[in-house]
Design a protein around this motif. Structure first.
Motif, mmCIF file in Angstrom:
data_model
loop_
_atom_site.group_PDB
_atom_site.id
_atom_site.type_symbol
_atom_site.label_atom_id
_atom_site.label_comp_id
_atom_site.label_asym_id
_atom_site.label_seq_id
_atom_site.Cartn_x
_atom_site.Cartn_y
_atom_site.Cartn_z
ATOM 1 N N PHE A 200 -44.180 -96.460 -5.417
ATOM 2 C CA PHE A 200 -43.576 -95.528 -4.459
ATOM 3 C C PHE A 200 -42.060 -95.536 -4.583
ATOM 4 O O PHE A 200 -41.422 -96.588 -4.645
ATOM 5 N N VAL A 201 -41.483 -94.338 -4.627
ATOM 6 C CA VAL A 201 -40.023 -94.168 -4.630
ATOM 7 C C VAL A 201 -39.655 -93.402 -3.367
ATOM 8 O O VAL A 201 -40.122 -92.278 -3.167
ATOM 9 N N PRO A 202 -38.837 -93.979 -2.482
ATOM 10 C CA PRO A 202 -38.512 -93.314 -1.207
ATOM 11 C C PRO A 202 -37.841 -91.961 -1.423
ATOM 12 O O PRO A 202 -37.104 -91.752 -2.381
ATOM 13 N N LEU A 203 -38.136 -91.040 -0.493
ATOM 14 C CA LEU A 203 -37.470 -89.745 -0.494
ATOM 15 C C LEU A 203 -36.093 -89.897 0.135
ATOM 16 O O LEU A 203 -35.871 -90.766 0.970
ATOM 17 N N ASN A 204 -35.166 -89.025 -0.264
ATOM 18 C CA ASN A 204 -33.879 -89.006 0.415
ATOM 19 C C ASN A 204 -33.695 -87.658 1.091
ATOM 20 O O ASN A 204 -34.291 -86.653 0.690
ATOM 21 N N LEU A 205 -32.866 -87.650 2.131
ATOM 22 C CA LEU A 205 -32.729 -86.475 2.986
ATOM 23 C C LEU A 205 -32.201 -85.270 2.209
ATOM 24 O O LEU A 205 -32.649 -84.136 2.437
ATOM 25 N N LYS A 206 -31.284 -85.480 1.290
ATOM 26 C CA LYS A 206 -30.706 -84.366 0.544
ATOM 27 C C LYS A 206 -31.777 -83.611 -0.238
ATOM 28 O O LYS A 206 -31.838 -82.378 -0.206
ATOM 29 N N ASN A 207 -32.650 -84.344 -0.926
ATOM 30 C CA ASN A 207 -33.704 -83.704 -1.711
ATOM 31 C C ASN A 207 -34.698 -82.971 -0.819
ATOM 32 O O ASN A 207 -35.163 -81.869 -1.150
ATOM 33 N N VAL A 208 -35.042 -83.580 0.307
ATOM 34 C CA VAL A 208 -36.014 -82.960 1.212
ATOM 35 C C VAL A 208 -35.431 -81.691 1.832
ATOM 36 O O VAL A 208 -36.127 -80.681 1.963
ATOM 37 N N LEU A 209 -34.160 -81.733 2.202
ATOM 38 C CA LEU A 209 -33.512 -80.535 2.729
ATOM 39 C C LEU A 209 -33.536 -79.408 1.698
ATOM 40 O O LEU A 209 -33.766 -78.237 2.032
ATOM 41 N N GLY A 210 -33.344 -79.765 0.440
ATOM 42 C CA GLY A 210 -33.413 -78.770 -0.621
ATOM 43 C C GLY A 210 -34.803 -78.177 -0.738
ATOM 44 O O GLY A 210 -34.964 -76.956 -0.887
ATOM 45 N N SER A 211 -35.819 -79.031 -0.646
ATOM 46 C CA SER A 211 -37.203 -78.547 -0.714
ATOM 47 C C SER A 211 -37.537 -77.659 0.473
ATOM 48 O O SER A 211 -38.178 -76.612 0.318
ATOM 49 N N PHE A 212 -37.114 -78.061 1.675
ATOM 50 C CA PHE A 212 -37.381 -77.257 2.864
ATOM 51 C C PHE A 212 -36.695 -75.892 2.760
ATOM 52 O O PHE A 212 -37.260 -74.875 3.153
ATOM 53 N N SER A 213 -35.477 -75.899 2.230
ATOM 54 C CA SER A 213 -34.750 -74.633 2.096
ATOM 55 C C SER A 213 -35.463 -73.693 1.131
ATOM 56 O O SER A 213 -35.551 -72.485 1.362
ATOM 57 N N LYS A 214 -35.984 -74.246 0.028
ATOM 58 C CA LYS A 214 -36.716 -73.438 -0.944
ATOM 59 C C LYS A 214 -37.996 -72.870 -0.347
ATOM 60 O O LYS A 214 -38.467 -71.804 -0.756
ATOM 61 N N MET A 215 -38.579 -73.590 0.601
ATOM 62 C CA MET A 215 -39.840 -73.143 1.205
ATOM 63 C C MET A 215 -39.666 -71.954 2.134
ATOM 64 O O MET A 215 -40.645 -71.312 2.506
#
Length: 373
Positions: A228-243
């Motif tokens: 497991f590699v933890p998620l970071n907020l910057k990447n998740v925000l990018g994914s949410f924005s793309k969605m």
């Protein structure tokens, strides 16, 4: 046959065109958007380039026809977590020919060996595992957005080269209009009404906060899983924005216990129903079709991820989230199917939850590994 590393814009277009050639007579296949595939190889769009390296090749027959492709990559955050340094291969497409497949695999293996790798996993993505991941081995029907689709003979090409299955990825399906089992419904309603338990759907105006809650839940829920590699907020925000282009905020639900983020389920309308027939393109005409289909014609959803903090995993929160979701979905009279994708065969808790909802098997993918001799 000739194999060439992609280094020009023309070769990058050929890399995309290989898939269109391989599946030109397959009515189940939905061409992924060119921009989604290209983004994986673009350091400006894919943060994995900051801790890894990737390349790709195109294979042609003697008369110049496109007959195969492959990408190879090293994710430095994961490569050294296995017993041996392990790279990855993905975006594999090939005619039904062992020699052609062997040339593709050999080329990727040589590239990885030269960079210190002793094995390769595939077909996987140089990115998160919610897209372009796994070899389809059961359920050769129209895929949902981001899910790999391939011809049935691909499994023999992989096995013939020496790949073995690391784990299977299970995708189950739920009929939206079919009632949940009585016991499941009883537990879910009881949980939903417990003091201190609150349930909220995502609000785009508060995207930053919900993204932070998602990271907190996900990293706690999955922290003990191997590699497991933890998620970071910057990447998740990018994914949410793309969605945002496909997202229905009332399909993404969070559970809180005394205001602490505790559980989440992320569900999206199936974008493949919006891009089907667009042949991977997204010009002006295709965008008009996309927007129209976004509101008319989408009747399938895909559960992208579910997770619950370890301290709350026996509280029935997932059941309550499903009930909250159904309270919104049923009156719409739009969606007929929910795809629960995908769960590793090692995740007994999530598979048990799928079974409790009354879901049935839809598809199986395999994540495979070849150890170099």
């Amino acid at each position: 046959m000739t194999i060439k590393e992609v280094q020009s814009k023309k070769e990058a277009r050929e890399f995309l065109d290989v898939a269109r050639q391989i599946y030109k007579n397959d009515t189940n296949w939905v061409c992924p958007l060119d921009k989604d595939v290209n983004a994986v190889f673009d350091p400006k769009q894919n943060v994995f380039h900051s801790h890894g390296v990737i390349t790709r090749w195109v294979l042609k027959s003697g008369d110049g026809k496109l007959i195969g492709r492959i990408a190879a990559f090293i994710n430095e955050k994961k490569a050294f977590q296995a017993e041996q340094p392990t790279g990855g291969i993905g975006f594999f497409e090939c005619i039904n020919d062992n020699e052609a497949a062997g040339l593709l695999f050999d080329t990727a293996q040589s590239w990885l060996l030269a960079r210190g790798m002793k094995a390769m996993d595939g077909p996987i993505n140089f990115g998160e595992n919610d897209s372009f991941w796994g070899l389809l081995i059961e359920g050769f029907t129209t895929p949902s957005y981001g899910m790999n689709y391939n011809h049935q003979y691909y499994q023999e090409l992989f096995k013939g080269y020496g790949f073995v299955t690391l784990y299977e990825q299970i995708t189950n399906h739920l009929e939206v209009t079919k009632p949940f089992p009585e016991r499941f419904t009883k537990i879910a309603n009881w949980v939903a009404n417990k003091p201190g338990y609150t349930f909220k759907h995502l609000e785009e105006s508060k995207l930053d906060q919900y993204a932070a809650d998602f990271v907190e839940i996900y990293n706690d829920a999955w922290r003990d899983f191997k590699n497991f590699v933890p998620l970071n907020l910057k990447n998740v925000l990018g994914s949410f924005s793309k969605m945002k282009t496909v997202m229905d905020e009332k399909l993404i639900w969070f559970a809180y216990i005394n205001n602490e983020p505790a559980s989440v389920i992320v569900i999206l309308p199936d974008a493949n129903q919006m891009i089907r027939g667009l042949n991977g393109k997204l010009g002006i005409v295709e965008k008009i079709k996309f927007v129209y289909r976004r509101w008319v014609g989408v009747d399938r959803m895909r559960a992208v991820v579910m997770g619950t903090k370890q301290a709350f995993q026996k509280h029935g929160l997932e059941s309550a989230l499903f009930i909250k979701l159904k309270e919104y979905v049923l009156p719409l009279n739009q969606y007929r199917e929910l795809e629960l994708s995908w769960v590793g065969d090692f995740n007994d808790k999530m598979l048990a939850l799928h079974e409790a909802t009354g879901a049935t098997l839809g598809k199986k993918h395999a994540t495979m590994r070849k150890i170099f001799e």
